[in-house]
Design a protein around this motif. Structure first.
Motif, short mmCIF file in Angstrom:
data_model
loop_
_atom_site.label_atom_id
_atom_site.label_comp_id
_atom_site.label_asym_id
_atom_site.label_seq_id
_atom_site.Cartn_x
_atom_site.Cartn_y
_atom_site.Cartn_z
N LEU A 66 32.31 -2.53 114.00
CA LEU A 66 32.95 -3.65 113.33
C LEU A 66 32.01 -4.08 112.22
O LEU A 66 30.79 -4.14 112.42
CB LEU A 66 33.15 -4.84 114.27
CG LEU A 66 34.23 -4.72 115.33
CD1 LEU A 66 34.17 -5.94 116.25
CD2 LEU A 66 35.60 -4.62 114.69
N CYS A 67 32.55 -4.37 111.05
CA CYS A 67 31.73 -4.89 109.96
C CYS A 67 32.15 -6.34 109.74
O CYS A 67 33.33 -6.64 109.55
CB CYS A 67 31.93 -4.09 108.68
SG CYS A 67 30.90 -4.70 107.32
N HIS A 68 31.18 -7.24 109.82
CA HIS A 68 31.39 -8.67 109.60
C HIS A 68 30.78 -8.96 108.24
O HIS A 68 29.59 -8.71 108.02
CB HIS A 68 30.69 -9.48 110.69
CG HIS A 68 30.94 -8.96 112.08
ND1 HIS A 68 31.93 -9.44 112.88
CD2 HIS A 68 30.33 -7.98 112.78
CE1 HIS A 68 31.92 -8.80 114.03
NE2 HIS A 68 30.96 -7.89 114.00
N GLU A 69 31.60 -9.51 107.31
CA GLU A 69 31.17 -9.62 105.91
C GLU A 69 31.29 -11.04 105.39
O GLU A 69 32.14 -11.80 105.82
CB GLU A 69 32.05 -8.74 105.02
CG GLU A 69 32.09 -7.30 105.41
CD GLU A 69 33.03 -6.49 104.55
OE1 GLU A 69 33.41 -6.94 103.44
OE2 GLU A 69 33.39 -5.40 104.97
N TRP A 70 30.43 -11.33 104.43
CA TRP A 70 30.48 -12.58 103.67
C TRP A 70 29.94 -12.30 102.28
O TRP A 70 29.02 -11.51 102.11
CB TRP A 70 29.61 -13.65 104.36
CG TRP A 70 29.43 -14.88 103.53
CD1 TRP A 70 30.25 -15.96 103.48
CD2 TRP A 70 28.36 -15.15 102.63
NE1 TRP A 70 29.75 -16.89 102.60
CE2 TRP A 70 28.58 -16.41 102.06
CE3 TRP A 70 27.22 -14.44 102.24
CZ2 TRP A 70 27.73 -16.98 101.13
CZ3 TRP A 70 26.36 -15.00 101.31
CH2 TRP A 70 26.62 -16.27 100.77
N SER A 71 30.51 -12.95 101.28
CA SER A 71 29.94 -12.83 99.93
C SER A 71 29.92 -14.21 99.29
O SER A 71 30.73 -15.09 99.63
CB SER A 71 30.73 -11.85 99.06
OG SER A 71 32.05 -12.28 98.91
N GLY A 72 28.98 -14.40 98.38
CA GLY A 72 28.84 -15.70 97.72
C GLY A 72 27.92 -15.58 96.52
O GLY A 72 27.68 -14.49 96.01
N GLN A 73 27.37 -16.71 96.12
CA GLN A 73 26.53 -16.74 94.92
C GLN A 73 25.05 -16.96 95.20
O GLN A 73 24.27 -17.07 94.29
CB GLN A 73 27.05 -17.80 93.95
CG GLN A 73 28.36 -17.41 93.30
CD GLN A 73 28.28 -16.06 92.60
OE1 GLN A 73 27.40 -15.80 91.80
NE2 GLN A 73 29.20 -15.17 92.94
N GLY A 74 24.66 -17.03 96.45
CA GLY A 74 23.24 -17.18 96.76
C GLY A 74 23.01 -17.30 98.25
O GLY A 74 23.88 -17.76 98.99
N PHE A 75 21.82 -16.90 98.67
CA PHE A 75 21.46 -16.96 100.09
C PHE A 75 20.64 -18.19 100.44
O PHE A 75 20.55 -18.55 101.61
CB PHE A 75 20.61 -15.74 100.49
CG PHE A 75 21.38 -14.48 100.67
CD1 PHE A 75 22.50 -14.42 101.47
CD2 PHE A 75 20.95 -13.32 100.06
CE1 PHE A 75 23.19 -13.24 101.65
CE2 PHE A 75 21.63 -12.12 100.23
CZ PHE A 75 22.76 -12.09 101.04
N GLY A 76 19.96 -18.78 99.47
CA GLY A 76 18.99 -19.81 99.82
C GLY A 76 17.90 -19.17 100.67
O GLY A 76 17.43 -18.07 100.36
#
Length: 140
Positions: A66-76
């Protein structure tokens, strides 16, 4: 992957790559296949085009992930927080707790387990094109 002897903690793999987008791709796809043979592995990827977290977990008999994914503009400080949990506890569930507390991960249905880092990380890497990249891979 061989069975872990009773009472011996599982070995963690840690890979950190930074440089031009192409250099990081070559390094990431050239990682040992053992990285994706683990039951749990994580790619944190940052480029000038965005950031993404990709957690892979084996299911059932180990032939699927299973691949659990998230995308955004920064990790902090997410990469540091995940590494700190690994360093302090050595537990995948604690590292995953930190990840899930900061990222709204979305799971994709089970797919055949990749046999190479290129197979596992190719699509995530292609989705976040840029001039430079930072990649952190943790596996256990």
């Amino acid at each position: 992957m061989s069975a872990q002897p009773v009472g011996v903690p599982a070995l963690w793999r840690f890979h950190c790559l930074t440089g031009s987008y192409r250099q990081v791709a070559v390094g990431l796809f050239g990682l040992p296949p053992a990285v994706v043979a683990h039951d749990w592995y994580l790619l944190l990827l940052a480029t000038d085009g965005g950031t993404g977290a990709y957690l892979f977990t084996r299911t059932g008999d180990g032939s699927r992930v299973l691949c659990h994914e998230w995308s955004g503009q920064g990790f902090g400080d997410l990469p540091a927080a995940v590494v700190r949990e690994v360093w302090e506890t050595g537990a995948t569930d604690r590292a995953e707790e930190v990840l899930r507390s900061r990222c709204a991960l979305v799971a994709s249905g089970p797919s055949l387990a990749p046999i190479s880092p290129r197979g596992a990380f190719g699509r995530p890497f292609d989705d976040l094109r840029g001039r430079w990249a930072h990649a952190l891979v943790l596996a256990r």
